[in-house]
Design a protein around this motif. Structure first.
Motif, PDB file in Angstrom:
ATOM      1  N   VAL A 126       0.835  -1.200   0.000  1.00 32.32           N
ATOM      2  CA  VAL A 126       0.000   0.000   0.000  1.00 32.32           C
ATOM      3  C   VAL A 126       0.871   1.251   0.000  1.00 32.32           C
ATOM      4  N   ASP A 127       1.930   1.236   0.813  1.00 29.13           N
ATOM      5  CA  ASP A 127       2.817   2.405   0.878  1.00 29.13           C
ATOM      6  C   ASP A 127       3.501   2.662  -0.458  1.00 29.13           C
ATOM      7  N   GLU A 128       3.856   1.601  -1.164  1.00 28.56           N
ATOM      8  CA  GLU A 128       4.508   1.768  -2.457  1.00 28.56           C
ATOM      9  C   GLU A 128       3.535   2.317  -3.500  1.00 28.56           C
ATOM     10  N   ASP A 138      -5.713   5.001   2.335  1.00 29.15           N
ATOM     11  CA  ASP A 138      -6.983   4.295   2.175  1.00 29.15           C
ATOM     12  C   ASP A 138      -7.390   4.212   0.709  1.00 29.15           C
ATOM     13  N   ASP A 139      -7.133   5.285  -0.033  1.00 34.19           N
ATOM     14  CA  ASP A 139      -7.452   5.280  -1.457  1.00 34.19           C
ATOM     15  C   ASP A 139      -6.555   4.295  -2.208  1.00 34.19           C
ATOM     16  N   ARG A 142      -7.858   0.813  -1.725  1.00 36.11           N
ATOM     17  CA  ARG A 142      -9.012   0.526  -2.585  1.00 36.11           C
ATOM     18  C   ARG A 142      -8.584   0.368  -4.047  1.00 36.11           C
ATOM     19  N   ALA A 143      -7.579   1.119  -4.458  1.00 37.48           N
ATOM     20  CA  ALA A 143      -7.087   1.009  -5.834  1.00 37.48           C
ATOM     21  C   ALA A 143      -6.415  -0.344  -6.075  1.00 37.48           C
ATOM     22  N   LYS A 144      -5.876  -0.948  -5.023  1.00 34.43           N
ATOM     23  CA  LYS A 144      -5.244  -2.259  -5.134  1.00 34.43           C
ATOM     24  C   LYS A 144      -6.266  -3.389  -5.177  1.00 34.43           C
TER      25      LYS A 144
END
Length: 278
Positions: A126-128, A138-139, A142-144
Motif C-alpha cells: 500500500v505504501d509503495e 486508504d485510497d 481501494r485502488a489495489k
C-alpha cells in the motif's frame, strides 16, 4: 397502437464528466441525477476506470443514485442480483474481461527477462502504491482491490515492451497505456459493457423504448460515445478534447458537471421529456 414510453439509459464517465476534474464535486449534476432517479425517468450508470471499492467509497462521499455501474474500463459490471444472478461465480457481478487471478497467473508465467521490468500493483505494498500514485493510504488500498485489470510500471525498452504485448496477446490480454501507468487487461471495452446492460434493462422493461446516452472526455470513452444513440463529448481543459464526425455525437458547452447538466437536459428535451424541478 400505444406508443411505448421513452426510457433513457445514461452511461457516464466520472472524472471530468460527471465530476469536476479539480474538486471532484458533482454539483449541479448530482441534483439532476437525483431527480431522474427519484422519479424513475432514467437510469444513470457510471462507467469508470476506478475499482468497485473506489466507486463505493465515492458514492458514500457524493451520494449518486445508481444501482448499475461499470468498473475498470469496461471489464466488470455490477448490478442487482435480478440482472446478474449467479454470474461470475457470485450474484450481482459479471466479468467481461479476464478475472484478476487469471491475469496474475499470466504475469507469473512471464519470462524472467520481461518480468524483471514489470512492477504492478500486485507487486507493491500500500505504501509503495501511495509513493507511485500520490493517493492517500486508504485510497491506495481501494485502488489495489482489483477484479479484472492490473496497472503496472515498465522499466524495459520499447522493444521488450513489444515482446510483452505479443506474449500476453496469446493469453487473450492486451496492454493499454495510461498516463504514467500501463494497464494489463482482457479485451472487454466500455461499449461492450454498455450493450450488455442495455440488453439486461430491455428484459426488465419490455414496454419501454430504451434510448442510450453516453458522455465522456477521454480517448477511452470515444467508442462508447459513438456507439450510443446520443453521444456527448465533454471538453477536457486538462488534455486534448476528443473529436467525432458522427451525426449523433455533440460536444457539451462546458466541462464537468455543468456541461453534463446542459447536454443531458437538451437531449431529454429532444426526446420529449421535461424534468420536473422536484
Amino acid at each position: 397502437m400505444t406508443k411505448r414510453p421513452v426510457y433513457p439509459v445514461i452511461f457516464t464517465d466520472l472524472d471530468g464528466t460527471l465530476l469536476d476534474h479539480h474538486s471532484y464535486s458533482a454539483k449541479p449534476a448530482d441534483a439532476l441525477a437525483a431527480r431522474l432517479s427519484r422519479q424513475s425517468l432514467a437510469e444513470i450508470i457510471p462507467v469508470t476506470s476506478k475499482t468497485h471499492a473506489e466507486l463505493l467509497c465515492l458514492q458514500q462521499e457524493i451520494p449518486l443514485p445508481f444501482s448499475l455501474c461499470v468498473t475498470e474500463n469496461g471489464s466488470v459490471i455490477h448490478g442487482p442480483e435480478s440482472y446478474f444472478p449467479g454470474e461470475d461465480g457470485r450474484s450481482g457481478r459479471i466479468t467481461l474481461g479476464i478475472a484478476y487471478p487469471a491475469i496474475m497467473d499470466q504475469i507469473g508465467k512471464l519470462p524472467r527477462s520481461l518480468r524483471s521490468h514489470f512492477r504492478g500493483f500486485g507487486d507493491m505494498s500500500v505504501d509503495e502504491v501511495v509513493d507511485a500514485t500520490g493517493l492517500a493510504p486508504d485510497d491506495a488500498r481501494r485502488a489495489k482491490d482489483r477484479q479484472a485489470t492490473e496497472p503496472f510500471l515498465w522499466s524495459g525498452t520499447d522493444g521488450e515492451l513489444e515482446t510483452l504485448v505479443a506474449i500476453v496477446a496469446e493469453a487473450g490480454l492486451r496492454i493499454q497505456r495510461g498516463g504514467r501507468f500501463y494497464h494489463l487487461t482482457g479485451r472487454a471495452t466500455k461499449e461492450q459493457a454498455m450493450a450488455r446492460i442495455i440488453e439486461k434493462i430491455a428484459g426488465h422493461k419490455p414496454d419501454c423504448n430504451l434510448v442510450s446516452i453516453a458522455l465522456g472526455d477521454g480517448p477511452n470513452d470515444l467508442a462508447m460515445i459513438e456507439t450510443a444513440d446520443f453521444g456527448v463529448i465533454m471538453p477536457n481543459p486538462q488534455g486534448v478534447t476528443i473529436i467525432s464526425t458522427r451525426p449523433a455525437v455533440r460536444t457539451a458547452p462546458a466541462p464537468g458537471p455543468a456541461g453534463w447538466v446542459t447536454a443531458v437536459t437538451e437531449i431529454l428535451a429532444e426526446l420529449g421529456l421535461n424534468i420536473p424541478e422536484s
